[in-house]
Design an enzyme around this catalytic site. Structure first.
Site, PDB file in Angstrom:
ATOM      1  N   SER A  32       0.833  -1.200   0.000  1.00 18.92           N
ATOM      2  CA  SER A  32       0.000   0.000   0.000  1.00 18.92           C
ATOM      3  C   SER A  32       0.866   1.249   0.000  1.00 18.92           C
ATOM      4  O   SER A  32       1.942   1.270   0.580  1.00 18.92           O
ATOM      5  CB  SER A  32      -0.917   0.044   1.217  1.00 18.92           C
ATOM      6  OG  SER A  32      -1.615   1.274   1.222  1.00 18.92           O
ATOM      7  N   LYS A  61      -4.298  -6.820   3.334  1.00 19.27           N
ATOM      8  CA  LYS A  61      -4.305  -5.651   2.430  1.00 19.27           C
ATOM      9  C   LYS A  61      -5.744  -5.340   1.990  1.00 19.27           C
ATOM     10  O   LYS A  61      -6.121  -4.170   1.868  1.00 19.27           O
ATOM     11  CB  LYS A  61      -3.396  -5.929   1.217  1.00 19.27           C
ATOM     12  CG  LYS A  61      -3.488  -4.868   0.107  1.00 19.27           C
ATOM     13  CD  LYS A  61      -2.873  -3.563   0.511  1.00 19.27           C
ATOM     14  CE  LYS A  61      -3.140  -2.341  -0.307  1.00 19.27           C
ATOM     15  NZ  LYS A  61      -3.357  -2.358  -1.706  1.00 19.27           N
ATOM     16  N   HIS A 113      -7.359  -3.584   4.787  1.00 25.96           N
ATOM     17  CA  HIS A 113      -6.784  -2.223   4.780  1.00 25.96           C
ATOM     18  C   HIS A 113      -7.556  -1.345   3.788  1.00 25.96           C
ATOM     19  O   HIS A 113      -7.945  -0.221   4.097  1.00 25.96           O
ATOM     20  CB  HIS A 113      -5.300  -2.306   4.407  1.00 25.96           C
ATOM     21  CG  HIS A 113      -4.690  -1.024   3.926  1.00 25.96           C
ATOM     22  ND1 HIS A 113      -4.942  -0.494   2.679  1.00 25.96           N
ATOM     23  CD2 HIS A 113      -3.830  -0.160   4.519  1.00 25.96           C
ATOM     24  CE1 HIS A 113      -4.289   0.650   2.537  1.00 25.96           C
ATOM     25  NE2 HIS A 113      -3.604   0.868   3.641  1.00 25.96           N
ATOM     26  N   ASN A 114      -7.776  -1.863   2.599  1.00 23.87           N
ATOM     27  CA  ASN A 114      -8.476  -1.072   1.577  1.00 23.87           C
ATOM     28  C   ASN A 114      -9.914  -0.781   1.991  1.00 23.87           C
ATOM     29  O   ASN A 114     -10.430   0.306   1.745  1.00 23.87           O
ATOM     30  CB  ASN A 114      -8.461  -1.798   0.227  1.00 23.87           C
ATOM     31  CG  ASN A 114      -7.102  -1.701  -0.440  1.00 23.87           C
ATOM     32  OD1 ASN A 114      -6.096  -1.475   0.220  1.00 23.87           O
ATOM     33  ND2 ASN A 114      -7.069  -1.873  -1.736  1.00 23.87           N
TER      34      ASN A 114
END
Ligand code: NBP
Length: 477
Positions: free
Chosen positions: A134, A189, A192-193
């Protein structure tokens, strides 16, 4: 021939910047791109600066040449469009690889694809790593947040190189960690997004209310957000909100660009992945999902415009004096964001239990402190709170350092949701952040009523509060 430490396939925005980052830290890296002209252009533009920085960029026009240029075990990063292009590249690489080689997918792949690829390559004696990266273009060049999934031995092999190119956390440590096996890195991830979607949605709700209810112009909102970013909401997203709001419209030379940008949000789908996965696992991530829905409804601009003509009567703004509202809003956003992290962390915990991943939420919070889009002071607070509590996987709402913060700021979140809703401005992410907190910390919910109805129409049975077992009532008699 001197052999390269690493290979990288895919020289678009992310791959080219990542390759330059490795070279700037003294690594020798071979690069390959399907369209060879891009490789030539890249080498022409950047190989001399890489050399000056003590590294090297080596271009290859064919896989044979590319593979032969790499030291063993080969470490090959794939940075191409997620989905079938990744499978295509792996299929092309396979005939050239030897047992022990490591193939690293650093794109935004769906974690179930990563799990499949991990098993397929394992069967051939190869190591597959799913690496969440990221930070966008800037992060790839100067330091990203990196979440690695795969075998522990792959992590040990890659750790020095990844530590060299990662961003730094609040203590100066590299923002890279081994998350767990298989698809664990890409899973984290993905969450996270999802959190990124929710945080941006909450910020846009604050922007909308300040614009509509207080009639503030973009630079005045920028001033408020700038103050927020100097305090407990300090973050990359609040930092970049300021220039986004202050930017004049260069095209018409009139007004501010933000007022000319069409209110239709795009998405690459990773927020929806998180929501679908949470639904499948029975975990509530309402603020993340509301943020996905908010983008969906924003997409139907024509229909919104048509319907708005039928319902012109917006409620009159009911507002507090601005100086009183601003600190409330700051506290509300803070509590809302903690609630949103609690949702994402609940999902990660549930998945870790189901998939038998030994995840560590203190460490996940730590690697999000730098490099990534959601980097913020709050992540350091979450990291330290988990670390101090000694409990690596409990609900965020149960962590002592967070309990006191929620007790302090939730009343302001409640007040802001009330004021904003009553004024006719929507706050789906902030409101659900509040509701999620209230429900997750409530001794009693209204689900007994649902169970009564279900038992009435479908004999679905219910449990009682005073004795064990499943019961059914003949409601009609
Ligand atoms: P893109 O996602 O735009 O992909 C372009 C690259 O993929 C080019 O190198 C292209 O080669 C290559 N490619 C394609 Br398209 N199909 C291919 C195929 N069948 N075989 C071989 N190569 C193929 O690049 P990006 O924006 O740099 O993103 C790369 C990955 O990183 C994606 O998974 C993305 O979601 C993820 N990511 C992006 C960001 C960001 O801010 N952009 C941030 C974090 C993660 P060509 O030149 O020959 O067309």
């Amino acid at each position: 021939m001197t052999q390269s430490n690493l290979g990288l396939i895919g020289l678009a925005v992310m791959g080219s910047n990542l390759a330059r980052n490795f070279a700037s830290r003294g690594f020798r890296i071979s690069v390959y791109n399907r369209t060879n002209s891009k490789t030539n252009e890249f080498i022409k533009n950047f190989s001399s600066s890489a050399k000056k920085q003590g590294g090297a960029l080596v271009g290859a026009s064919e896989y044979t040449e590319f593979i032969q240029s790499l030291e063993r075990p080969r470490k090959i990063i794939i940075m191409v469009k997620a989905g079938s292009p990744v499978d295509g590249v792996i299929a092309e690489l396979l005939p050239h690889l030897e047992p022990g080689d490591i193939v690293i997918d650093a794109g935004n792949s769906f974690y179930k694809d990563t799990e499949r690829r991990f098993l397929e390559l394992k069967a051939k004696g190869l190591h597959f790593v799913g690496m969440g990266v990221s930070g966008g273009e800037e992060g790839a060049l100067n330091g990203s947040s990196i979440m690695l999934g795969g075998a522990p031995e792959s992590w040990r092999e890659l750790q020095p190189a990844l530590e060299a190119i990662a961003a730094k956390d609040f203590s100066g440590e590299p923002c890279v960690t081994y998350v767990g096996p298989g698809g664990a890195g890409h899973y984290v991830k993905m969450v996270h997004n999802g959190i990124e979607y929710a945080v941006m949605q909450m910020m846009s709700e604050a922007y909308a209310f300040l614009k509509i209810a207080y009639n503030l112009k973009p630079p005045a909102i920028a001033d408020i957000f700038e103050k927020f970013s100097q305090g407990k909401l300090n973050s990359f997203l609040f930092d970049i909100a300021v220039p986004v709001l202050r930017r004049p419209d260069d095209l018409t030379k009139k007004g501010f660009l933000i007022d000319k940008i069409l209110d239709r949000a795009g998405s690459k789908g990773t927020g929806a992945w998180a929501s679908k996965d949470a639904l499948d696992r029975g975990i509530s991530i309402t603020s993340i999902t509301e943020a996905v829905y908010a983008r969906s409804i924003s997409a139907s601009k024509e229909s919104r415009v048509a319907l708005s003509k039928l319902y012109k009567n917006k409620l009159a703004p009911k507002k507090l004096p601005l100086p009183k509202f601003i600190p409330l809003l700051e506290n509300a956003l803070y509590a809302g964001m903690i609630s949103c992290y609690a949702q994402g962390y609940d999902l990660i915990q549930k998945t870790a239990t189901e998939e038998k991943w030994d995840l560590n939420l203190a460490e996940i919070s730590r690697v999000w402190e730098g490099g990534c889009i959601i980097r913020a002071k709050l992540l350091n607070v979450l990291h330290k709170a988990y670390q101090t509590s000694g409990s690596k996987n409990s609900s965020l709402f149960a962590v002592p350092g967070i309990v006191s913060l929620m007790k302090k700021y939730v009343p302001d979140l409640r007040a802001v949701v009330g004021v904003v809703s009553a004024s006719g401005v929507s706050t789906p992410a902030l409101a659900t952040a509040l509701f999620y907190f209230q429900d997750a910390t409530s001794k009693e919910l209204s689900a007994n009523f649902i169970q009564g109805l279900r038992d009435y129409f479908g004999a679905h049975t219910y449990e009682r509060t005073d004795r064990p077992g499943n019961f059914h009532t003949n409601w009609i008699s």
